[in-house]
Structure formats: C-alpha cells, structure tokens
Design an enzyme around this catalytic site. Structure first.
Site, PDB file in Angstrom:
ATOM      1  N   THR A   8       4.408   1.670   1.993  1.00 14.09           N
ATOM      2  CA  THR A   8       5.871   1.946   1.592  1.00 14.09           C
ATOM      3  C   THR A   8       6.418   3.031   1.980  1.00 14.09           C
ATOM      4  OG1 THR A   8       4.576   0.957  -0.751  1.00 14.09           O
ATOM      5  CG2 THR A   8       6.596   2.426  -0.880  1.00 14.09           C
ATOM      6  N   GLY A  52       0.811  -1.135  -0.090  1.00 11.64           N
ATOM      7  CA  GLY A  52       0.126  -0.104   0.081  1.00 11.64           C
ATOM      8  C   GLY A  52       0.811   1.297   0.143  1.00 11.64           C
ATOM      9  N   CYS A  53       0.210   2.467  -0.232  1.00  9.92           N
ATOM     10  CA  CYS A  53       0.987   3.764  -0.338  1.00  9.92           C
ATOM     11  C   CYS A  53       1.685   3.977   0.894  1.00  9.92           C
ATOM     12  CB  CYS A  53       0.023   4.816  -0.911  1.00  9.92           C
ATOM     13  SG  CYS A  53      -1.418   4.982  -0.151  1.00  9.92           S
ATOM     14  N   TYR A  54       0.705   4.127   2.153  1.00 13.19           N
ATOM     15  CA  TYR A  54       1.452   4.566   3.406  1.00 13.19           C
ATOM     16  C   TYR A  54       2.316   3.545   3.733  1.00 13.19           C
ATOM     17  CZ  TYR A  54      -2.492   8.059   4.269  1.00 13.19           C
ATOM     18  OH  TYR A  54      -3.173   9.053   4.073  1.00 13.19           O
TER      19      TYR A  54
END
Lengths: 344, 344, 344, 344
Positions: free
Chosen positions: C153, C149-151
C-alpha cells in the site's frame, strides 16, 4: 586463570555472563551448554560477541567436561541445578547457581512456590545465599552459591539498614517494584512482545510472586523476626533495570537516615548511596553490578521511602554471580565488573 | 600514561569519551571544560560515572591547562575548535576534533554548509581525516585529526569496497540512513522529546544535510571521481545506533562480493563483515567501536545493497576519536574499546 | 445496518477491525471466529474493547453463521481464505480478505512465494485488488476483495504518480521501508520481544520478501510495463507504522512534482499530499486510514524521493478493508475511519 | 451546537482537546489561542489534525472572541486562568480550567505550593472540582470547573471506595504512581528527551510534589478527616498513561472488596472495575477517558492494593474536561469520548 563452565547459556543471564567475563582477567570459558542449540556458535546467537569468543559453541551438557572446570554457573530454569549440582560438588567443582534452586532454606516452602518437590534438599545447608553485602565471609568459603533473585537483591539492599537497626515496623513493609522485560527471560511469550509491552505499564502477581518468600527470608534474617511484606512487581517498557520503591513506617527516631545508609554501605564496592535528595535512575546502572540507593523521609513524617535501582541482569543475576566467583577465588571482588554504565 | 583534555564535555560525545576512557590503561583526564557547567562534578551530571572520576569537575576552558595536555579532544559545536586548535597545536598539544570544523578540505564549501566563514583555513592542509580504514598511516603522524561524522562513517565504510574497485555507477548512489536520537545531541529540542520522537519514524533533511558534502568528499576520494549521492537521513525511535542501507548499481561483474568485503576489511579491528545473508542489528554494536557490514545482491540483479551499522556515539564519534588517539600515540589501536556490546 | 463476520479474530488485524467498527454507524458484528480461543470473550483478550461489544465472544468458525452475514472479513494466515471464500461467495456473502490469498493474479507465482499450491485459482479472476486509489469502481462492484498488504500500500501510493506518468526509470526503483513490529503479527517470536526489537534497527529479507511480487504487480500495472524494484524492509522499534522512502531516477522532465502529486490524489479521502518540503511522521497517521505523502527532489538532480507513511494495521490492513466494505455497500467511504491520529 | 474556545492550545492538553472534539457532535471550535504561535495553522503544528479543522489557526488571545464562546477551556500554565477567568465568567461564558489554578480550595496553600499569590481567590468558592464521580450534580450547575490533575484523578478514583467506607487507616496511605512523559508537558527539557527518559525509570519529587495537596484535599473530603498520604511519582518510558498502585492498611473487615468497588462505580461511565484478579494495563485506556481499576488483597492480609490506570492526557486532563463540558451543557456525558483505546 581459572576455567569455568556455563550450563544453560542461551538465555539472557547466560549471554550476560559471557559479556562480562570477556573482560575478566582471570577467567576462561571451558564450556557453555545448551541442549536446544548444541553445535551453534555463541556469536551466531549473540552477534555482540563476535570476535570475543572465537570458536566457542554451545555444547550438550557433559558432566566430565563440567567437572573439569573450577567453577560452573547454572543459568537454567529452576530444577536443573538440583539435578547436577551434587555431582559437580562431589568432584570438587564449585557451583554458582543463578536460578532459584538453592535460595530458600526451607525445602517445603520451595516446593510450595515452585509446584514440585525440591530435588536436592541435602545441599541446602551448605548453600550460601550469595548476597555479598550480607554474607561476604561465607561466600569466600562457599562451594555452592545461590545467587539472589533480581527483585530480592534490590529490595534487600534498600531495606537492610532500616531492618537491621530496627527502625521500621516489620509487619508492614511495602516493596513497589518496576522491572524491565528481560526479567521475564528470553522465552517467546505474547505478553513480552514489543507490540504488547511497550508504551504500557502494568502490575503483575499482585497476589503473590515467587520472589516473595526469598525476600521475606532475607528481610527476616536482617530484622531478627518475620517481616510482613507487600510486594507488587510491575512490568515496565524497558529492556533492563529494576526500580524498587520501598516504604517503611518508622517506629523509632531514625536519626540521620542518610548517614545510616552511607555507613552501612561504606565499604561495599557494589552499592552506591547517592547524596541526600537524589532520585537514582535505572539507566545509571545499566550493564553494571552497582546498586544505587537514595533514602527520603517525605515531610519529615513517619514514612521512610528508599529508592533502589539495579540492572536486573547484572547485580540482579550475572554480575552478582561473578562478584561471588571473585570472592570465592580470591580475585578482586569487582574484576570484570568495572565498566561504567552506558548512558545515554 | 598520557594526559588528555576534553573541551565541551557536557554533551553526549563528551561523556562518551569519559565512559570509554575510564577503561583505557594509558590515558588520564587532565581537564574537562564546560562554560555552562563549570564547577559541577562530572558525576553529578552523569551519575553513571560515580566512582570512576573522583574529584573531576567541569572547568572553564583554560588554554594553559589544555596546552599542558598531550592531546585535547574537542566535543564542541562547530566553530569552537577553529578558535582554539591553532594555539594548542603551536604549543605541541595534539588535537582531535569531533566536530565538523576540519572535516571538509574546502573552506568555501564549509562556509556554505555552516553559514559562517571557516575560522582556521590555514590548518586544513595539516588536518587528517580520522577514518583509520582509509588514513591509518597519516593518522599515526597527525597532529590535528578531524574525526568523521556519524553518518559519513557508516556510509563510507559500507561503500568503500565498491567504489575503490569501480564496481558501481558513481553517479547514482543512494544512502538511506536511520539514526537514533542521540545524533541530534543533548540539546533540549521539542522534536527530540520522548513524547515526540518515540513510536514514530520520519525522514529529515531530504533535500540536503550537512553530512552530505563530507560523505561526497570521502566517497569521491575512494572512487577517484565525484560521486553523485542521494542521502536521506531518518530519525529512529532509539537512543543510539545508525543503520545505513546503501544502494549501488553494478556496472561491472562484481565477482564474489562477500569475498571482496571480507578482504577489504580483513585487517581492520573495527570493521566486522558478517557472513553472507546476514542482517546486522544496531544493537549488536551498541556501546562499541565496531562497524558491522553485510552485502546483498537481491535476485542476483544489478543492484547491490550494503547494510552497515555503527553506534553513532562510538564508531560515529567518541570511540573513533579514541581509535585515532591510540594510533597517534602508538597504543593498541583498540585500547579502551574492547568491551562487547550490551545485548539485550 | 449490515451484518459482518470476522474469521480469525485474535490477531492484530482482527482486533483492529473491531476497534474501528465500534464507531461505524452501519455495521454490526455477527460473529468473530477463532479456533484457538473459541468461547473467550473478546474483551478478555483485548481489554480496550470492554464496554464496546458486550457479550461478544470468539466462536468456532461456523459456515452457516458466516453465510448469514452480508460480508465476511478474513484476518487469517494465508491459505485459510482459499478454503472458505468460495462457499461464502456462492451463498451471496461478500468476502474481504486481508491475507495474501487473492492478491497475486498469477497462481503459479503465488505458489512459488508461499510454498504451497494456490487453493482457489478459479476465484482469482473475480477478485478485485482493494486499493481504492486505483480500483475504486471495480471495488464498488466486487464480491471478493484482496486487501493490499501493508508495504504494498505505502509503496504503490508513493510511486503511482511517477510511474503512471512515465517519469522515472522503471527498471531501477528502490523502496527502502521501515515497519513497526506489529507487521510481524501477534505470534510469540523471540525476534519480536521488546528485549530484542527495541533500541535497535535492522533490515530483513533483503534478498526477497513475500510482498515483493505484489508490489511489482501493482507497479507494473501503473507503469504499463514490468518494474524492476529493489525492496528492503526494516524492523523499526515502534508498535505501528510504515515509513516508505522511495527512490526513482527521473527520465523525463517531471515539471512540478508537487502539483503532480496533489492532482493525482486531489479527490482521494485517504491520501494526504503534504506541503512541499514536508517530512511526514508515522505517528501523524497512527490509528488512521490516511497515507501521507511528500515528494522531494534533492539538489534538483535526477533522483526523486517520495516519503510515504501509513499505519500498517489501518491503511495497511483493517482500515483499508473497511474502506473497501464502505465502497461495496455504498456507505460513506470513510465511515468509521474519521478519528484523527493519536498524537502525541 | 455550542461554540468553545481554547486558551493556550499548543501544549499537549490543548491539542488533545482538538483531537477529541473533532468527533464531538455538538461542539465547534471558535478560537484557539497561543501567544507564541499566533498565525500558525493548527495542523502545521499537529499534522494529525490535517483535514479536521480546515482554516483553524492559533490566534492571539482576544477577550471579545473568547467571551462570545459558550465555554472556554484553559490549557495553560498555572496563573493564566486566574487572570482571565473572572472576566469571561462575568460575561456569561463558562470556564473549564485544566490547570491547577482553581483546584485547591485554600488560596494560602495554593500560594505555598506554586510560589506566588493566588490571583483570583474570590472565584474559589464558586469553582467546582471537576471529578464527575464525586461532584456530578455540582458540575451540572457549575460555571467554573477546576479539572482535576492527572495523578489526583487516578489516586482518588482508586481510593474513594475505601476511604468513603472508612475501611483503611487514613493516616498511612501510599500512592506509588508511574506516569508517561507527557505528564511533563511539551516543554523542551533535557530530562524529557528520548535519549534521557527512555530505557530508564526513576522517581521524582519523592519529598513533595504539587499534586500532593490536591490529592490530600480530595481524599480528606472522602474520608471525612485529614488523610496522611505518601505520594511518590515516577517517570516511566512511555508517552501516555498513569499507573497508580495504591496501598492502604485495612482497619475494618472490608467484606467483599470486589463488590464494594463494583457497586461504587456501577453507574459511572468513565470508570471500569475489572474482574477480580486483574492487572489493568495503561495501554488499555490509551486515548480514552476511562479509568480501569482492580483491587487486590495479597495473602488475605491487612494490606489492600488498588491498581488504577488512566490516560494522563484524557481522563487525566482533556477528556475529563470534555466530560465536564458535556455535563454542564446537558450532552451525553461521554459524547466525543467513546472510541476504544488504540491497542496494540
């Protein structure tokens, strides 16, 4: 102190009425309705109102309660005021409709642009188009007000002096208008997402927009003849504001355009003609009921350019609605509307 | 009706004083000074003020004229109030300083952070730190007010209940703060350009920011001991607003944190503790003197998270300055500060 | 040249795959599916792609056509990949899932956070968590990738060096994260409107967010023990970008933190450790697969602050997916991912 | 592989050249000059370039080093190229000037608009106006290119088909243009601050803008006679992009306007005529060298409306400069310019 109701209070013009009326000395809110949010405290949806309307919650529309108000604002999609305004008027409540329902005098034309029959054609004659700069006396006597649309307000105010004085070619008027995204309302549309609408600019409705017949009607009255208008609205990456850039071709020697504009609006509390050479910014009217204007004649040629800015939610909707209310009830015309714009 | 002067009126806090005082029933502007813009009408620089201060122009700072005021606001870079405040105070004019000049009690520390000697250390003892939620009684008697900085206001209000009650480890407090760009003032800096600061987010001053000693001083007083604070400010792509996200480690059973916060601020007109589970938005306080708070305890663990939002130009500067003025002169504490936030 | 399919191509991660793959030398798009938009040309929905994929239209998901691809990306809401991945894998097509479906190793925990049973627990063991900076070798051999996921990462990349070296207290890690609005996807939600989300900042999910277990899982592996994480995401008024501000308490003398970070990521093509004292801006990675990091130790105290920025749609989603694809197929790891960020 | 130099590399058009040339297969940067930043690594000023130009730093302008380049771009304020171009041309280096120095054929007119004598009138005859859609063959042979301005590019591309075919009244053409703030450059001006320029819209230069004579010159060539143009630029709250809304009055039956536009630009790699009824968005060309056009005839009346969007820094400056370079050196015309726009 009068009692007012607001029908359809969850949209941007509804909450803007509440924001502005919080500072109005002569008005109290009797009811604010919303079918979808009935029961919800208004400050739960709009936390900026926390502390201002303790206990006020959205309610189901109740004709009895609305009829007990001195005035009712409709901040609803088109069609809703058609259905309810008549009963309220009969019972003595004045109606100030922010929707398009009573703006066009011609019910047929309304039906064409809105794709449904007009629901209350019998009320059209009595409805007063609520542009104080044109109809102040009629507004004072009115029982039913059609509050002008946002684009129509900016475009008419900018062009009135030129058309009233027959200075420009009425067949070829251009209104290039830029609006913040609240003009599209609070509905959840992909095109209005920050991810889609910010950092970009686009025109829309270049081939025809519902505000076109309303603008033409108003300009035609000012000009005393039909006006050929090209109107191109643009979606601008900002929350509030309309910037109308208006182009007319001079057909007569206009004399001193600056003086013309200053004189036309000398006694208008909601119109500010800026000094010659100015370029008004939309932010200078953010949150206010003011329309700021500037007039230019590039290269002393035969094209006149008028720049007009308003806050689409205030002078273009809820503020103008309150200005009408103030006139109808004999209050100071700008009561509740006097705070300066937030800037920066 | 009292007369006030504003020294250094061209910056954002200066114009914000004018915006707010336009609606204040008991205050009139006697003078607004600016060396660089002397002679310019204020509404030429800030067209949002057109119609509100007819005839008011920036003037050269004139001690006589300022001394004739009941109170003078300093909306100046640091150092300016040091030079002028003493004379005004001697002549009976009260001084409300929005700069950092009198915020730190320790002149040596001030000199370290601001890179120059403190210019008026003799006034430090009499200066009252103008956070009404802590010093209301002292403010009422004060003749010289140091208006708190924007970050310090948000961080202190969010942490006061926890530190006063000795609920968190004072050695390890974290303040992750996000500010709109007006926090950097109206100076023309490349990093504040829309082209540079919009569509981006960045921290700055992670290794030390001038607001740090001020926050530590205030938190230390609340805690009764020195507080170890890590403070990281961030530049956020918006005009106004501070969002402080505050982290503390619970060292004692805090009981009902929501009740603690509600009780601490129950009588505070400028602090709004939101319902449990809330996430306040900066826009809900835009243009207002309100600080909205919410307290969370994720997973019922030992970390408490406080969310605090203010408008950096209002509760973080000019609004709080007026709140102080109101207290000093016995006006309603929120006079001129009552309009709801502009939202959307 | 390999053939790839994209399932669920109308969302932001789907179009971002197309944008990036337009410049990939070794990949061609075989199919892009969308139930809702089947038949629509992709460049009608995304005019930025006009000229890049002539003739490509969204199609109904067709297992035969997808199975004919060398690899299929899932850019779908959670649950969809559960249903389809197994069949594709059996038929020899590699699967790169951008959703959360295979990120958590514990199917029970997945079920708790997503409110539904895990639909393909048998595939979990084979799924490789696609963070190249941790699992590069496994990715090269993988047939099923769970793209982080973005967060997760941003948070993991920022904390890995500290946790791997056991330098900070694993029980009290704080991740204060700020994300642009595309993190909420392309769905039409009121809260994501420009009128609602711009000119404001707010936290959300302070009491628990679905990315929390994923981050904990990754950090726990790095630390060799469970990690107590407080994670507060914030909605930031920008389109793209995540700024993670990470706080850890040093438990050991960390030595030269700058050198630690530089060494940890010396060979990482997608991680850029900035010079000491830097404050990375999200715009410096806009449109790119790069994570930029800076490490600070304010006042040489016991708190370390790491600043990590990524583009949530690239390193936080589609770019990282392509980085995985490149590793799986032996291409240059950064093929298609080399253009500099758009700045300003 | 050719060697190029960039004079004046710290501004937005300079860095944009670097961004785009990073992906150009046939070009290497020999030197990039800046008097103010000599010695500074380019990626220190523009961290998006980290990793792309290792070792490249701004240098003092050195005629020897520049003369060793095959081509030199001038990304300088007006006047600078006047002084240096002649020497470079004499020594065989081709010059591509992004400033206004060689755009006007009439040195007197240049002097009037720029308030100083033209510094190199002898070079004007050889200078080719670098609009490939008009002058492609001449560009191929040119040694000195005047890259068109941003507004002139959008306005000319939108009006060329109509004027070339003599379809509209040449005396009354209106160009209402909206530009992102990078059009004002990277200079630190108060009016370009995020705090001043966001959440607002304003016109500027309504009475005359320096791009006016350039546009008139180009339109006059297309029309075969002088063109009376009213040009009103507007500052729009976004970083990049120009939206030109162009109004002409039809004087002849235009036939199929859509077909006219499609045919005119059928072979143009940098112009995209959108389907009938379209409203191009500036974001659809963000970062690209594409101009997207749409043509409307509201109500089938006698007014034609053309919508033209470009990225002011790419097709309006650096991209078009590279397009010229490609033509001059026989490279693929769109080399380095093929990445799709970043969207969202």
């Amino acid at each position: 102190m009068i009692k007012v109701g607001i029908v359809g209070g969850t949209g941007y013009t509804g909450v803007e009425l509440l924001r502005l009326l919080a500072g109005h000395p002569d008005v109290e809110i009797e009811a604010i309705t919303s079918r979808s949010e009935a029961g919800l405290a208004v400050d739960e949806l709009y936390p900026n109102l926390r502390g201002h309307y303790p206990g006020l919650a959205f309610s189901e529309p109740d004709p009895e309660r609305l009829a007990a108000c001195d005035a009712v604002f409709f901040a609803t999609p088109h069609g809703v005021a058609h259905a309810l305004a008549g009963e309220l008027l009969e019972r003595g409540t004045r109606v100030i409709d922010l929707s398009a329902d009573f703006r066009l005098k011609d019910a047929e034309e309304w039906a064409r642009w809105y794709g449904q029959p007009h629901g209350a054609p019998a009320l059209l004659e009595a409805a007063v188009y609520g542009l104080p700069e044109v109809n102040r006396d009629a507004i004072r006597q009115a029982r039913l007000i059609a509050v002008p649309g946002c684009y129509p307000t900016a475009v008419q105010l900018g062009l009135l002096p030129l058309l009233e004085q027959r200075l420009i070619d009425p067949d070829h008027v251009i209104a290039d208008c830029k609006s913040g995204v609240t003009g599209a309302g609070r509905g959840a549309k992909v095109g209005s997402l920050l991810a889609e609408a910010s950092e970009s600019m686009k025109a829309y409705g270049a081939s025809g927009h519902r505000h076109l017949p309303e603008i033409r009607q108003g300009l035609g009255q000012a000009a005393g003849q039909p006006v050929g208008l090209t109107f191109v609205p643009h979606l601008t990456p900002m929350i509030r504001g309309i910037h109308a850039t208006l182009y007319g071709r001079l057909t007569n020697d206009p004399g001193d355009l600056q003086a013309l504009f200053e004189q036309r609006f000398a006694d208008e509390p909601a119109v500010d003609v800026m000094p010659a050479g100015s370029h008004p910014e939309t932010r200078s009217v953010k949150g206010t009921d003011i329309c700021r204007l500037a007039v230019h004649r590039p290269g002393d040629g035969d094209t006149v350019v008028v720049l007009a800015v308003i806050d689409n939610l205030v002078k273009g909707a809820s503020g103008q609605a309150i200005q009408n209310l103030n006139l109808m009830f004999g209050f100071d015309e700008m009561a509740g509307l006097q705070a300066p714009a937030l800037m920066p």
